[in-house]
Scaffold this active site. Sequence first.
Site, PDB file in Angstrom:
ATOM      1  N   ASN A  68       1.075  -0.588   0.545  1.00 27.10           N
ATOM      2  CA  ASN A  68       0.044  -0.022   0.019  1.00 27.10           C
ATOM      3  C   ASN A  68       0.736   1.821  -0.024  1.00 27.10           C
ATOM      4  O   ASN A  68       1.328   1.925   0.997  1.00 27.10           O
ATOM      5  CB  ASN A  68      -1.048  -0.185   1.297  1.00 27.10           C
ATOM      6  N   ASP A  69       0.954   1.846  -1.141  1.00 24.49           N
ATOM      7  CA  ASP A  69       1.524   2.714  -1.461  1.00 24.49           C
ATOM      8  C   ASP A  69       1.504   4.185  -0.694  1.00 24.49           C
ATOM      9  O   ASP A  69       2.147   5.074  -0.524  1.00 24.49           O
ATOM     10  CB  ASP A  69       1.949   3.657  -2.787  1.00 24.49           C
ATOM     11  N   CYS A  70       0.302   4.550   0.046  1.00 23.28           N
ATOM     12  CA  CYS A  70      -0.091   5.156   0.972  1.00 23.28           C
ATOM     13  C   CYS A  70      -0.357   5.518   1.939  1.00 23.28           C
ATOM     14  O   CYS A  70      -0.872   6.063   3.230  1.00 23.28           O
ATOM     15  CB  CYS A  70      -1.775   5.645   0.499  1.00 23.28           C
ATOM     16  N   GLN A  96       5.008  10.051  -0.192  1.00 21.11           N
ATOM     17  CA  GLN A  96       6.479   8.610   0.215  1.00 21.11           C
ATOM     18  C   GLN A  96       8.185   9.161   0.056  1.00 21.11           C
ATOM     19  O   GLN A  96       8.753   7.987   1.369  1.00 21.11           O
ATOM     20  CB  GLN A  96       6.308   7.797  -1.258  1.00 21.11           C
TER      21      GLN A  96
END
Length: 822
Positions: free
Chosen positions: A493-495, A510
């Site tokens: 989950n990049d977020c 990020q």
Amino acid sequence: MQYGFFDDDAREYVITRPDTPYPWINYLGCEDFFSLFSNTSGGYCFYRDARMLRLTRYRYNNVPADTGGRYFYLRDTSSAGDGDVWTPSWMPMKSKLDRYECRHGMGYSRISSCRNGLAFSQVSFVPLGANCEIHRITLTNESNAEKNIDMFSFVEFCLWNANDDMTNFQRNLSIGEVEVEGSRIYHKTEYRERRNHYAVWAVNAPIEGFDTDRQAFLGLYNGFDSPQAVFKGKANNSTASGWAPIGSHHIKARLATGESKTFVFVLGYCENQEDQKWAKQVSGGNSGVINKTPADTLLKKYSTTEAADKALADLNEYWKNLLNRFTVEADDKRMARMAGVWNQYQCMVTFNMSRSASYFESGIGRGMGFRDSNQDLLGFVHLVPERARLRILDIAATQFPDGSAYHQYQPLTKRGNNDAGTGFNDDPLWLICGVAAFIKETGDYGILNEKVPFNNDEKLADTLFIHLKRSFDYTVTHKGPHGLPLIGRADWNDCLNLNCFSKTPGESFQTTANYESGIAESVLIAAIFAFTGPDYAEICRRTNRIEEAEYAEKEIAAMIDAINKHGWDGEWFLRAYDAYGKKIGSSECDDGKIFIESNGFAVMAGVGIEDGRAFKALDSVKEHLDTKYGIVLQQPAYKEYHLELGEISSYPPGYKENAGIFCHNNPWVTIAETRLGRGTRAFETYTKICPAYREDDSDLRRMEPYVYAQMVAGKDAPRHGEAKNSWLTGTAAWTFVSISQYILGICPVFDGLLIDPCIPSDMKGYSVNRRFRGADYLITVDNSAGVEKGVKSITVDGKALNGTVLPVYGDGKAHEIIVMMG
Ligand code: GLC
Ligand code: GLC
């Protein structure tokens, strides 16, 4: 409402009206030259890199939507036509058409229409073995009087670097250059300096005139829907000098009743050696005239209708052979066509595009993701194993010696991308996942001995096996206070940015900072480790690295122990611990009490099956996260921005990672359900996000009914059920894994093909033809017993098989396999 239908025999989706709820596109090209092609002929093309070598211009987020493409304008000057002007692909003039159809097929698209007795057909494709788009145009006079038609072609050139093209006008408006020779228009901007490539836009027929200057063709204050040259019925023979170079041919066609004429248009990319750039060297410099040899060679190849048709037939043959490696027959046509055709087709597109160019990805942003590419591989390794092998080696070369990895790399240079940097702590493990899938598919352990650089530095090269070991060890050596893996900048989950704390508008969530708290931990990474670690251990055993296998097994056991002790919340698995050591995805939280990812993956890994927690976890997912359109990422959605959580809380509730239906991880739950033997529920989770099942709901869903979308708006969003970001998503690979390996249950394992279906009890059976390590497995599954899981018997070519793993035949033959469930 539906806007078309599937033509299963032709492997085409047929769009029956042009005003689809969003442009419905197709991808052309499967080697180095690629095009995006919408149902109204919109889109653009590029050679290898959508940012650096773009041939035609496309304006994202334009009004009206999807303006810009390869257009053909028609003007009927016969008495019945009276100067009528229209665009037979509907856009850009939104012309009223008596008939319209667009067929998107495997690597080609066909638009057919008719107005006032003049039928138009456009077949567009990128041939194998050449760097060009072909547009085969046929005009047919269906009226009962002669017709005189003016046809104008149109493309707008991009000045190669798509980012610069949209921003650097102080320079760009002065540099455009072209050459015209007969029916060929050459775009040669920047060729005089450092480029050794140009574009050519040509037709295999004599022309009446041409335009290469946009303003001359359109008129400064006109849009694509009212080009003055077309209305005038005459090209200006304009030569672009700066401003905006375009390519337009003017062709006159006289058609008797019933007569057809075909024209082959080619839009190609041509390259010269540095010392052969110019037609001839003149003293003191070059002639300024480009060397057209590569264009001659290209255009000679497709100078006739027959040659174009042959190229299309070859392309069809290529796709037929490719997709014959895995075909499905079943009563449920929607499942069969998705699993057998469109899902695999989409996997090939993600193989080619990664996340670079779609109608949502501008082609100038992201490169190839380390984790994305490894997961995409799961969906195409059975189709193009040799190319998957090369892809693995490319990806692995961007890994750092300590096992961490560049989060992204650039497709042209294959170098890691400094902007996105490193520190996404799930990345290393996906390499193990990808390599294991490759070995299970091919049996090729030799790949482990390939020497692969670290950080693209040959001096640091070591075997691919060592790359896997560094991946594994990275997780082992980066754990937090609970013995769970540290999350770094984010995991899958990049977020979920637990170490970044961004307060400044516009900065990347990020990469802004990484406090490496040494505290924020991810239960998801732990689960990925528990899922993919055993493959690493098995690879070690099978290559006689017994000590390493034992060490790996010990580490996996320790990780599962940590999940059990610190990753369980009572009714479901926790998601993470933040930088303050506070739980995420716990009933103790106000928002974000339960997340899909850790629950799906932990059960996929088999955690909690023996004591029933796995069942509890998936029941909780169903109770709290399920909706009519799929499973949302978490609940409750975050209502305000949380500095300590990052981007996830930046999205409005119900969109993207903030409780959207992030389709990529729905198949994890599907697979998890099959581990529990719950075939009906597994299939239900499969169908909810499957586009073919929502075909008649297109006004709400909006995206193409033949491809998966990254996200469908969740229940907290005002537009619940609306999809976005179609095509380039890990959903493609994972849904293919879930349906082919876990529901239909034909799963490559190290020793062969494991047969272990898990289906709804009322599914009577199905058959799958699967090519596997040099033989064809013609598998028929019979579920007249009406069970959800369980194999009673298997026969191969009439003989009973012991166990459920079909061995490797490798004999080039077809084998009849009958599977009785029960
Ligand atoms: C996007 C990214 C992928 C990430 C996912 C969830 O699909 O490409 O890498 O895992 O979003 O954030
Ligand atoms: C992933 C997510 C997206 C996020 C992006 C940041 O692609 O899907 O929401 O903005 O990563 O890199």
